[in-house]
Design a protein around this motif. Structure first.
Motif, PDB file in Angstrom:
ATOM      1  N   ALA B 114       0.833  -1.210   0.000  1.00  0.00           N
ATOM      2  CA  ALA B 114       0.000   0.000   0.000  1.00  0.00           C
ATOM      3  C   ALA B 114       0.864   1.255   0.000  1.00  0.00           C
ATOM      4  O   ALA B 114       0.532   2.248  -0.650  1.00  0.00           O
ATOM      5  N   ASN B 118       0.724   4.290  -2.636  1.00  0.00           N
ATOM      6  CA  ASN B 118       0.357   5.639  -2.209  1.00  0.00           C
ATOM      7  C   ASN B 118       1.483   6.647  -2.393  1.00  0.00           C
ATOM      8  O   ASN B 118       1.224   7.835  -2.572  1.00  0.00           O
ATOM      9  N   THR B 165      -8.597   9.417  -7.129  1.00  0.00           N
ATOM     10  CA  THR B 165      -8.269  10.085  -5.865  1.00  0.00           C
ATOM     11  C   THR B 165      -8.676  11.554  -5.917  1.00  0.00           C
ATOM     12  O   THR B 165      -9.250  12.098  -4.970  1.00  0.00           O
ATOM     13  N   GLN B 209      -5.314  -2.847   2.207  1.00  0.00           N
ATOM     14  CA  GLN B 209      -6.091  -1.624   2.029  1.00  0.00           C
ATOM     15  C   GLN B 209      -6.701  -1.529   0.621  1.00  0.00           C
ATOM     16  O   GLN B 209      -6.441  -0.579  -0.112  1.00  0.00           O
ATOM     17  N   GLU B 211      -9.444  -0.736  -0.420  1.00  0.00           N
ATOM     18  CA  GLU B 211     -10.331   0.399  -0.703  1.00  0.00           C
ATOM     19  C   GLU B 211      -9.557   1.575  -1.286  1.00  0.00           C
ATOM     20  O   GLU B 211     -10.138   2.454  -1.930  1.00  0.00           O
ATOM     21  N   THR B 212      -8.251   1.627  -1.084  1.00  0.00           N
ATOM     22  CA  THR B 212      -7.464   2.721  -1.655  1.00  0.00           C
ATOM     23  C   THR B 212      -6.951   2.380  -3.050  1.00  0.00           C
ATOM     24  O   THR B 212      -6.228   3.152  -3.649  1.00  0.00           O
ATOM     25  N   ARG B 214      -8.494   1.894  -6.419  1.00  0.00           N
ATOM     26  CA  ARG B 214      -9.773   2.025  -7.129  1.00  0.00           C
ATOM     27  C   ARG B 214      -9.912   1.012  -8.260  1.00  0.00           C
ATOM     28  O   ARG B 214     -11.013   0.628  -8.624  1.00  0.00           O
TER      29      ARG B 214
END
Lengths: 320, 329
Positions: B114, B118, B165, B209, B211-212, B214
């Motif tokens: 993740a 990110n 985002t 994670q 959900e982060t 897409r």
């Protein structure tokens, strides 16, 4: 008739009250109150109440939320910063409320929602309403100038937030960060599923990292013989990265005084004080350790107790 | 020092952001591509601010820290074998297994870490904010800015994620509703987004994670940003360019399996007819022509292998289209 005339006068006063673009170059001179008035003027020009009554209602609710003099006097620069403190992907849908008098910034949910609604309305509903009402483009731009300053301030604050996140990523993963061994790679992969270790999408990584290492550059004092000896140690614990400030940035003495991380946990040594031996199983001794940057100190209890000083660096990269 | 966004001077209302794919791109490595894009724009080139986003420095942090080449690769291998061991339920599991073996090393990184995902996202958002700020500083209001993104390969994945985002987070101030910025064109060249989704779906329990991400957590599609009473699209015009021999773009020997090809609703689609080789400088040939040319020149035909995934080849092939989109849309 009287009402319409009063509205027109109010509109002229509102537009005249908008600061000049020269003033707007400095975001701190534009206040949230300027933005609210500009959007109300734009809504009136675009006849928002008849074109899009729902949007007009939301504008009114936002204006009703932001009535305190102290809040309306906030510069858009500070509003942008307040919005980007712990900003996340979702903002709770609360359209009205009172800004908490005791809050130090203006960080309440109601405030956030109201400001974001102003931000969105100015870019979409009010702009579209003015366009469809035939308001010339230059006038739209002029009326919405304070709103543009608000959006620019939000963008600037967002950029600072994102760059802070990048800086934190670099501190935790960059070339000067502690290496991980195979076991730590696996444990830290699993740790991603634990809430405490979760990364923020645009707020940076968790400051925590799992430590599970075996190192051999260590020295232990011998409580019985009053001598010292080198030995291997195993450590299990957590590393904490210092984000922000100049931690881990200095060289020389500053590098040791303000490292990028500290760690805490349990230290284990083998049954005998010796290097390259197993440190777990029968007869192994344990105690706490505290790491500061590349170095750590610990204390093992049990037979032949004593303090241990060592480095977290590996002799053979990734192994021990 | 963490990478800083590039700042360019705007001479008009247009900007192009180029996002590269996997590899070891250092700053300056894509200078030829930037020149190629300038050539495509011709006499209008000086009106465009062109930004090349280099994000491999960030990838390198993770490769070094996590010991990608040795340690993490073992994890990846574990995932590979798990996937290959018929935990797949795709229509064409054998082909999917092969594809995963080919591309998994490149795509698994942002899927399984993740922070890696990110960090690149933060870098791209930082750069896009800078692009809008540069335009604003040049006196072009965000609503009047015409920003186009051209992404290749993994750059498509990062771009796709970043656009979502931007749409989901109004406090970034660069969405159509949150910032008045609507991207004029988003051109995906050889996009692996669908392929990544398929891989990630098969190993979803291993994706942190989700959900982060897409690509995995939402139905595939270009994002819309919600204002107070309506939603507005993040981009005015979306294009997908792929090649029928380019596996990263979801084509396997001219087949286009549904689980691999990125088919975003509403996008303009181009699937290039590709050849494995160029013969006598052309990728369009027939046996008769080859024999005829060889007899004429009294020499064997010159055969050069083609790279079906080449970014500059896609740009070259669609130079006219690109100019049209960039200049007029």
């Amino acid at each position: 008739m009287k009402t319409r005339m009063r509205s027109s006068i109010w509109l002229v006063v509102s537009v005249l009250a908008i600061p000049s673009s020269a003033t707007l170059v400095r975001g701190q001179d534009v206040t949230l109150g300027d933005v609210v008035r500009a959007l109300q003027a734009g809504a009136q020009r675009g006849k928002l109440d008849s074109i899009n009554p729902a949007a007009k209602q939301i504008l009114d609710l936002a204006a009703a939320t932001l009535t305190e003099e102290r809040v309306l006097g906030l510069s858009v620069t500070n509003v942008g910063k307040a919005l980007n403190v712990n900003a996340g992907a979702s903002v709770p849908k609360i359209s009205i409320g009172v800004v908490n008098r005791n809050s130090t910034g203006a960080r309440t949910i109601a405030f956030r929602r109201a400001v974001i609604n102003l931000q969105l309305l100015g870019n979409v509903e009010i702009r579209e309403a003015m366009t469809s009402a035939g308001v010339p483009r230059d006038t739209i731009t002029a009326v919405l100038t304070p709103h543009r300053a608000l959006v620019a301030a939000i963008r600037t604050a967002a950029q600072a937030r994102v760059e802070r996140a990048l800086s934190n990523f670099e501190r935790k993963y960059g070339p000067d960060s502690p290496e991980l061994n195979f076991v730590e790679v696996g444990l830290n992969y699993v740790a991603q599923f634990v809430p405490l270790f979760r990364t923020g999408e645009l707020t940076g990584p968790s400051p925590l990292e799992v430590v599970a290492s075996y190192t051999s550059l260590n020295v232990k004092s011998n409580g019985t013989t009053k001598s010292t000896t080198t030995l291997s140690t195993g450590r299990v614990g957590l590393r904490y990265y210092f984000f922000g400030g100049d931690w881990g940035q200095g060289s020389g003495v500053a590098h040791y005084l303000k490292p990028s991380n500290m760690s805490l946990g349990l230290l284990a040594v083998g049954p005998r004080d010796a290097s390259l031996r197993r440190v777990w199983g029968d007869g192994s001794r344990v105690g706490p350790f505290f790491g500061w940057g590349d170095y750590f100190v610990g204390y093992v209890v049990g037979p032949n107790r004593g303090a241990v000083v060592g480095t977290q660096k590996f002799i053979i990269p990734r192994v021990f | 020092m963490p990478p800083k966004p590039v700042s360019n001077r705007w001479r008009g209302k247009d900007a192009i952001v180029l996002v590269h794919g996997v590899g070891n791109a250092a700053v300056g490595d894509y200078a030829d591509l930037v020149k190629q894009i300038s050539d495509v724009l011709g006499d209008r080139a000086d009106k465009f601010a062109i930004y090349m986003v280099y994000y491999d420095q960030v990838n390198d942090w993770f490769q070094s820290k996590e010991n990608a080449k040795v340690g993490f690769t073992r994890l990846v291998q574990g995932v590979r074998s798990m996937v290959a061991n018929e935990k797949l339920k795709a229509k064409d599991p054998a082909a999917l297994g092969n594809v995963i073996s080919e591309v998994v090393g490149d795509v698994i990184w942002p899927v399984l870490l993740a922070d890696a995902r990110n960090a690149v996202r933060a870098l791209l958002v930082d750069q896009l904010i800078q692009v809008v700020n540069d335009g604003d500083a040049a006196g072009v209001a965000p609503a009047d800015q015409r920003i186009s993104i051209i992404a290749h390969s993994m750059g498509c994945f990062h771009t796709y994620e970043v656009l979502h985002t931007i749409a989901d987070d109004p406090t970034l101030g660069i969405g159509p509703a949150s910032g008045g910025v609507t991207f004029a064109n988003v051109v995906f060249m050889a996009s692996p987004v669908r392929l990544i989704r398929t891989v990630a779906e098969k190993i979803d329990a291993l994706v942190p994670q989700p959900e982060t991400m897409r690509t995995l957590s939402k139905p595939l599609g270009m994002p819309m940003q919600a204002s107070v009473t309506k939603s507005v699209p993040v981009a005015r015009h979306t294009v997908s360019i792929s090649g029928n021999l380019d596996p990263v773009s979801g084509h396997f020997f001219r087949a286009e399996p549904e689980w691999a090809y990125t088919n975003l609703p509403g996008q303009e689609v181009f699937v290039d007819e590709q050849q494995l080789a160029m013969i006598d400088g052309s990728d369009e040939f027939s046996l008769t022509e080859i024999l005829h040319n060889s007899l004429q020149k009294r020499s064997a035909p010159e055969i050069q292998p083609n790279n079906p995934h080449s970014w500059d080849a896609y740009v070259q092939k669609h130079a006219g289209d690109l100019r049209g989109w960039l200049v007029s849309v």
